[in-house]
Design an enzyme around this catalytic site. Structure first.
Site, mmCIF file in Angstrom:
data_model
loop_
_atom_site.group_PDB
_atom_site.id
_atom_site.type_symbol
_atom_site.label_atom_id
_atom_site.label_comp_id
_atom_site.label_asym_id
_atom_site.label_seq_id
_atom_site.Cartn_x
_atom_site.Cartn_y
_atom_site.Cartn_z
ATOM 1 N N LYS A 54 -37.436 65.404 53.084
ATOM 2 C CA LYS A 54 -38.194 64.799 52.230
ATOM 3 C C LYS A 54 -38.598 63.207 52.639
ATOM 4 O O LYS A 54 -39.720 62.226 52.769
ATOM 5 C CB LYS A 54 -37.464 64.577 50.693
ATOM 6 C CG LYS A 54 -37.359 65.752 49.610
ATOM 7 C CD LYS A 54 -36.849 65.894 48.820
ATOM 8 C CE LYS A 54 -36.960 67.980 48.585
ATOM 9 N NZ LYS A 54 -35.699 68.000 47.553
ATOM 10 N N GLN A 98 -31.476 64.471 43.516
ATOM 11 C CA GLN A 98 -31.476 66.062 44.412
ATOM 12 C C GLN A 98 -29.907 66.976 43.761
ATOM 13 O O GLN A 98 -29.314 66.691 43.379
ATOM 14 C CB GLN A 98 -31.369 65.795 46.058
ATOM 15 C CG GLN A 98 -30.670 67.075 46.560
ATOM 16 C CD GLN A 98 -31.745 67.803 47.057
ATOM 17 O OE1 GLN A 98 -32.837 66.821 47.232
ATOM 18 N NE2 GLN A 98 -31.820 69.285 46.518
ATOM 19 N N ASP A 121 -40.674 65.682 40.148
ATOM 20 C CA ASP A 121 -40.958 66.585 40.288
ATOM 21 C C ASP A 121 -40.684 67.490 39.205
ATOM 22 O O ASP A 121 -40.844 68.764 38.562
ATOM 23 C CB ASP A 121 -38.185 66.619 40.061
ATOM 24 C CG ASP A 121 -37.576 67.052 41.018
ATOM 25 O OD1 ASP A 121 -38.758 68.073 42.064
ATOM 26 O OD2 ASP A 121 -37.001 67.377 41.595
#
Length: 305
Positions: A54, A98, A121
């Site tokens: 990422k 994460q 997200d």
């Protein structure tokens, strides 16, 4: 293998990332540099790979990356304090926490602590609720990537019957909401569904996100269905392991009009739309600083029908 049937996620992701680069350059001319803060708690090997990828993609797109690594035994309060600091930092456009988190940290509480405007997200309840209402919000990256692949393959999705296999908060439920927003008729099947196979046989579009290797074969599909396989399952094949999807690819290929392979299908789209969400968040935050917030009109709300 009929190559013309394959939906190339790598090529599609490259197109999305190219647009992201263009958008970043445009924002930079306005004095805005999108920045993505990534928080990794612990040393889970898979998570470390994901975070590295990422950050690499962000830097390739011109997005500033900020990495915060916390020990696996980091107190929950310390994580929440870090999130609060990043929320308050105007230089941070997006925050990515994460997953999975260590067992002692409440995942829901941590995700809810992220400012919804920086929730790239799309997991905050404000964004989840907005998505269910058909509003333009920061939506989860994998379902958004699936929608891009479907629209690139089929064009207008209006009137299509879509079946989503799986009802997870990360893929299944937001996928169903996005398909509804695109004017599809949507059925969600899951472990408690009666005759899930028969329901899938009616579908123009099948999105498999159940986490069971090669569960869906040709007998689940009507001829000409478009198949989006979200599953990523590692299986042992003789003396080596390999990745397969939730769809039995070899069986489904002759039946489908188009299908995503695993790997190389949906996977690359997730990071591409994480970058897209980061740029969108940066743009929206900049706009919010120069114009007041307007609530949606009654007409706009009614048009969702």
């Amino acid at each position: 293998m009929n190559i013309s049937k394959l939906i190339d996620g790598k090529a599609a992701a490259a197109r999305v990332l190219q647009q992201v680069k263009h958008d970043v350059l445009a924002l930079q001319t306005q004095g805005i540099t999108p920045a993505l803060a990534v928080i990794l708690v612990g040393e889970d090997p898979a998570s470390q790979v994901y975070v590295r990828n990422k950050i690499l993609r962000a830097e390739e797109c011109g997005i500033r990356s900020i990495e915060h690594r916390l020990d696996a035994d980091c107190p929950q309060d310390r994580l929440l304090a870090l999130i609060a600091t990043l929320n308050a930092d105007p230089a941070v456009s997006g925050i990515l926490l994460q997953l999975p988190l260590p067992a002692h940290i409440e995942e829901t509480r941590a995700l809810q602590a992220i400012d919804p405007r920086k929730d790239v997200d799309g997991f905050h309840s404000e964004n989840v609720g907005g998505l269910s209402q058909g509003r333009d919000v920061l939506a989860p990256c994998t379902p958004t990537g699936c929608m891009y692949l479907l629209e690139q393959t089929l064009g207008d999705l209006t009137g299509k019957h879509a079946v989503v296999i799986g009802r997870s908060n990360i893929v299944g439920k937001p996928m169903a909401a996005l398909l509804l927003k695109a004017h599809c008729s949507v059925t969600v099947v899951h472990s408690r569904s009666t005759d899930a196979r028969a329901l899938c046989q009616l579908a123009d579009i099948v999105v498999a996100a159940v986490g069971r290797p090669r569960m869906i074969d040709a007998s689940w599909l009507k001829p000409g269905a478009v198949v989006i396989d979200v599953g990523i399952n590692r299986i042992q094949d003789g003396d080596r392991s390999r990745l397969v999807g939730d769809v039995d690819f070899d069986s489904a290929l002759p039946q489908a009009s188009a299908i995503t392979p695993v790997p190389g299908g949906v996977g690359p789209m997730t990071i591409a739309f994480l970058m897209h969400n980061t740029v969108t968040a940066a743009r929206q935050q900049a706009q919010a600083q120069v114009q007041p917030h307007n609530s949606p009109s009654e007409a706009a709300c009614l048009s969702a029908y």
